[in-house]
Design a protein around this motif. Structure first.
Motif, PDB file in Angstrom:
ATOM      1  N   ASN A   1       0.719  -1.221  -0.061  1.00 47.34           N
ATOM      2  CA  ASN A   1      -0.114  -0.061  -0.015  1.00 47.34           C
ATOM      3  C   ASN A   1       0.992   1.274   0.012  1.00 47.34           C
ATOM      4  O   ASN A   1       0.466   2.319  -0.625  1.00 47.34           O
ATOM      5  N   ASP A   2       2.102   1.207   0.478  1.00 52.43           N
ATOM      6  CA  ASP A   2       2.907   2.263   0.618  1.00 52.43           C
ATOM      7  C   ASP A   2       4.478   1.791   0.406  1.00 52.43           C
ATOM      8  O   ASP A   2       5.082   1.076   1.028  1.00 52.43           O
TER       9      ASP A   2
ATOM     10  N   GLN B   1       5.286   4.132  -7.749  1.00 48.91           N
ATOM     11  CA  GLN B   1       7.008   3.867  -7.121  1.00 48.91           C
ATOM     12  C   GLN B   1       7.173   2.340  -7.256  1.00 48.91           C
ATOM     13  O   GLN B   1       6.116   1.661  -7.029  1.00 48.91           O
ATOM     14  N   VAL B   2       8.192   2.078  -7.448  1.00 49.98           N
ATOM     15  CA  VAL B   2       8.760   0.790  -7.336  1.00 49.98           C
ATOM     16  C   VAL B   2      10.237   0.817  -6.669  1.00 49.98           C
ATOM     17  O   VAL B   2      10.971   1.474  -6.844  1.00 49.98           O
ATOM     18  N   ALA B   3      10.056  -0.263  -5.610  1.00 47.32           N
ATOM     19  CA  ALA B   3      11.425  -0.555  -5.004  1.00 47.32           C
ATOM     20  C   ALA B   3      11.958  -1.706  -5.159  1.00 47.32           C
ATOM     21  O   ALA B   3      11.203  -2.710  -5.309  1.00 47.32           O
TER      22      ALA B   3
ATOM     23  N   ARG C   1       0.309  -1.403  -4.935  1.00 47.79           N
ATOM     24  CA  ARG C   1      -0.679  -2.278  -4.836  1.00 47.79           C
ATOM     25  C   ARG C   1      -1.990  -1.495  -5.711  1.00 47.79           C
ATOM     26  O   ARG C   1      -2.577  -2.049  -6.765  1.00 47.79           O
ATOM     27  N   ALA C   2      -2.272  -0.434  -5.350  1.00 47.07           N
ATOM     28  CA  ALA C   2      -3.327   0.661  -6.008  1.00 47.07           C
ATOM     29  C   ALA C   2      -3.101   0.614  -7.670  1.00 47.07           C
ATOM     30  O   ALA C   2      -4.094   0.472  -8.252  1.00 47.07           O
ATOM     31  N   PHE C   3      -1.830   1.001  -7.768  1.00 47.46           N
ATOM     32  CA  PHE C   3      -1.551   1.221  -9.158  1.00 47.46           C
ATOM     33  C   PHE C   3      -1.728   0.045 -10.116  1.00 47.46           C
ATOM     34  O   PHE C   3      -2.073  -0.042 -11.226  1.00 47.46           O
ATOM     35  N   ILE C   4      -1.195  -1.160  -9.421  1.00 48.03           N
ATOM     36  CA  ILE C   4      -1.183  -2.229 -10.276  1.00 48.03           C
ATOM     37  C   ILE C   4      -2.827  -2.879 -10.400  1.00 48.03           C
ATOM     38  O   ILE C   4      -3.077  -3.225 -11.557  1.00 48.03           O
ATOM     39  N   GLU C   5      -3.568  -2.727  -9.323  1.00 45.48           N
ATOM     40  CA  GLU C   5      -5.022  -3.049  -9.357  1.00 45.48           C
ATOM     41  C   GLU C   5      -5.576  -2.231 -10.361  1.00 45.48           C
ATOM     42  O   GLU C   5      -6.554  -2.625 -11.137  1.00 45.48           O
TER      43      GLU C   5
ATOM     44  N   VAL D   1      -3.279  -9.371 -11.999  1.00 40.45           N
ATOM     45  CA  VAL D   1      -1.800  -9.995 -11.616  1.00 40.45           C
ATOM     46  C   VAL D   1      -1.673  -9.813 -10.105  1.00 40.45           C
ATOM     47  O   VAL D   1      -0.627 -10.164  -9.539  1.00 40.45           O
ATOM     48  N   THR D   2      -2.550  -9.263  -9.447  1.00 42.43           N
ATOM     49  CA  THR D   2      -2.409  -8.944  -8.023  1.00 42.43           C
ATOM     50  C   THR D   2      -2.727  -9.959  -7.103  1.00 42.43           C
ATOM     51  O   THR D   2      -3.801  -9.890  -6.367  1.00 42.43           O
TER      52      THR D   2
END
Length: 123
Positions: free
Chosen positions: A13-14, A39-41, A58-62, A68-69
């Motif tokens: 989520n963050d 963001q991606v770490a 998560r929100a961006f991918i969903e 895929v989540t």
């Protein structure tokens, strides 16, 4: 054709908070990037580790690809011969996603017999 590097996808989520958490456990932050408004770490047990955790928002991918989540982590396999591996998997009738270029790397996904998604990334 696969190499020894494995990346495990985690959804958070963050992303920054998740990266800091893993760093607090002794992991090294390999990279932290802004990609397409998200963001991606990437963290690993050490700079030389062949296993990395890649943390996506998560929100961006969903929002962009809700199939895929999965609740469990996913694997990203590495390859030094992406075209060769892609063609080999095609000959074995593996269900493959499109081969795409993201930054300097090529990426595609494939599905196992149970419908689990896996990703391959490399050059």
């Amino acid at each position: 054709m696969f190499n020894e590097q494995i990346k495990v996808i985690l959804y958070a989520n963050d992303v920054r908070k998740a990266s800091i958490f893993w760093q607090s456990l002794g992991f090294a932050e390999i990279s932290f990037e802004e990609l397409d408004g998200s963001q991606v770490a990437e963290v690993a047990m050490s700079e030389n580790s062949t296993t990395h955790l890649v943390i996506y928002d998560r929100a961006f991918i969903e929002k962009n690809d809700d199939e895929v989540t999965e609740p469990s982590p996913a694997l990203i396999f590495g390859s030094d011969d992406m075209m060769g591996l892609y063609k080999e998997l095609q000959t074995k009738n593996v269900h493959l996603g499109d081969l795409a270029q993201i930054g300097e790397e090529l990426v595609f996904n494939f599905v196992d017999a149970d419908g689990n998604y896996f990703v391959v990334s490399g050059k």
